[in-house]
Design an enzyme around this catalytic site. Structure first.
Site, PDB file in Angstrom:
ATOM      1  N   SER A  67      -1.327   0.874   1.540  1.00 21.84           N
ATOM      2  CA  SER A  67      -2.571   1.184   0.820  1.00 21.84           C
ATOM      3  C   SER A  67      -2.509   2.583   0.212  1.00 21.84           C
ATOM      4  O   SER A  67      -1.699   3.423   0.626  1.00 21.84           O
ATOM      5  CB  SER A  67      -3.753   1.116   1.782  1.00 21.84           C
ATOM      6  OG  SER A  67      -3.723  -0.091   2.500  1.00 21.84           O
TER       7      SER A  67
HETATM    8  N1  SAM Z   1      -1.395  -0.034   7.356  1.00 21.70           N
HETATM    9  C1  SAM Z   1      -0.302  -0.427   6.510  1.00 21.70           C
HETATM   10  C2  SAM Z   1       0.513   0.748   6.058  1.00 21.70           C
HETATM   11  O1  SAM Z   1       0.211   1.891   6.401  1.00 21.70           O
HETATM   12  O2  SAM Z   1       1.511   0.490   5.370  1.00 21.70           O
HETATM   13  C3  SAM Z   1      -0.714  -1.275   5.344  1.00 21.70           C
HETATM   14  C4  SAM Z   1      -1.194  -2.617   5.777  1.00 21.70           C
HETATM   15  S1  SAM Z   1      -1.159  -3.874   4.543  1.00 21.70           S
HETATM   16  C5  SAM Z   1      -2.474  -3.430   3.490  1.00 21.70           C
HETATM   17  C6  SAM Z   1      -1.817  -5.223   5.498  1.00 21.70           C
HETATM   18  C7  SAM Z   1      -0.854  -5.763   6.534  1.00 21.70           C
HETATM   19  O3  SAM Z   1      -1.578  -6.660   7.386  1.00 21.70           O
HETATM   20  C8  SAM Z   1       0.305  -6.568   5.971  1.00 21.70           C
HETATM   21  O4  SAM Z   1       1.511  -6.004   6.379  1.00 21.70           O
HETATM   22  C9  SAM Z   1       0.109  -7.968   6.562  1.00 21.70           C
HETATM   23  O5  SAM Z   1       1.316  -8.633   6.863  1.00 21.70           O
HETATM   24  C10 SAM Z   1      -0.672  -7.632   7.817  1.00 21.70           C
HETATM   25  N2  SAM Z   1      -1.416  -8.748   8.423  1.00 21.70           N
HETATM   26  C11 SAM Z   1      -2.180  -9.714   7.844  1.00 21.70           C
HETATM   27  N3  SAM Z   1      -2.699 -10.529   8.791  1.00 21.70           N
HETATM   28  C12 SAM Z   1      -2.266 -10.063   9.997  1.00 21.70           C
HETATM   29  C13 SAM Z   1      -2.485 -10.449  11.350  1.00 21.70           C
HETATM   30  N4  SAM Z   1      -3.225 -11.518  11.692  1.00 21.70           N
HETATM   31  N5  SAM Z   1      -1.889  -9.728  12.325  1.00 21.70           N
HETATM   32  C14 SAM Z   1      -1.122  -8.651  12.037  1.00 21.70           C
HETATM   33  N6  SAM Z   1      -0.882  -8.230  10.769  1.00 21.70           N
HETATM   34  C15 SAM Z   1      -1.453  -8.921   9.768  1.00 21.70           C
END
Ligand code: SAM
Length: 222
Positions: A67
């Site tokens: 993000s």
């Molecule tokens: N916080 C991260 C960073 O600093 O790079 C960015 C996160 S990205 C916007 C959202 C993440 O949530 C993705 O990597 C996606 O695979 C993960 N995601 C989606 N559903 C999920 C779940 N049920 N459990 C764990 N991760 C999940």
């Protein structure tokens, strides 16, 4: 808290990013300091390194993104941490936000459903000289019971509602920050636990990838 990252030549870029965040209204000094210290360039694909300190989201592979810094700063500020908390992050992605959290609380557990991203995040954290983050591969919509309860929970993916297990794992006085799907868009919501009651505040608009899992949207397992 995690150990301090290695010295590098990107300090000037980080200082400029901190000024950008300040100009966008981020006031929490600990949050600003974390952005001034953590080497974001180690958490993104090498081809994008020259954009590492722009205030923008960037692709990290597997159709996922890291993000924009100002978005993450807003989230971290909303958690109102004082350094003593256990924090659970759902959606490790690159590992950058987990790294920032090591400057803001006592214990960081982060859960990522895509194994290759979880593994990349572990490597990036190690390269950045940050230890003490537990990176778990799995469905974060069920939380992570072993280390619960958490005084802070931050969900970096949007769902129709807050997963029930996360509410169960939120400590007394704890804050949970998550984007929820509302009226065709997304709203960033903060929930605070006071005994059996949960206070909900809407903090503004959000734009996140979907939370995929048992208590989120259904999707192909990775
Ligand atoms: N916080 C991260 C960073 O600093 O790079 C960015 C996160 S990205 C916007 C959202 C993440 O949530 C993705 O990597 C996606 O695979 C993960 N995601 C989606 N559903 C999920 C779940 N049920 N459990 C764990 N991760 C999940």
């Amino acid at each position: 808290m995690g150990s301090r990252p290695l010295a590098d030549t990107y300090g000037g870029y980080r200082a400029r990013l901190v000024e950008t965040l300040r100009a966008k209204g981020i006031r929490d000094l600990a949050v600003l300091r974390a952005f001034g210290e953590i080497p974001r360039h180690l958490f993104i694909p090498e081809a994008l390194v020259r954009r590492a300190y722009d205030d923008t989201s960037l692709p990290i592979g597997n159709q996922q993104t890291i993000s924009a810094p100002s978005t993450q700063a807003r989230y971290l500020e909303a958690l109102a941490l004082n350094g003593t908390e256990r924090v659970l992050e759902i959606g490790t992605g690159s590992g950058y936000q987990a790294a920032l959290l090591t400057y803001l609380c006592r214990r960081v557990v982060t859960v990522e459903r895509i194994a290759v991203l979880a593994s990349g995040a572990r490597t990036a954290l190690e390269r950045a000289g940050i230890d003490g983050v537990l990176v778990v591969t799995g469905d974060g919509s069920i939380g992570y019971r072993s280390d619960a309860p958490y005084e802070g929970i931050v969900v970096a993916a949007a769902g129709p509602e807050v997963p029930e297990p996360l509410l169960e794992q939120l400590a007394e006085g704890g804050r949970l920050v998550m984007p929820l799907e509302r009226g065709g868009g997304q709203a960033l919501v903060r929930i605070t636990r006071a005994g059996d009651s949960l206070r909900e505040e809407t903090l503004g608009n959000a734009q996140f990838v979907p939370l995929i899992g048992r208590h989120g949207h259904t999707g192909e397992p990775s």
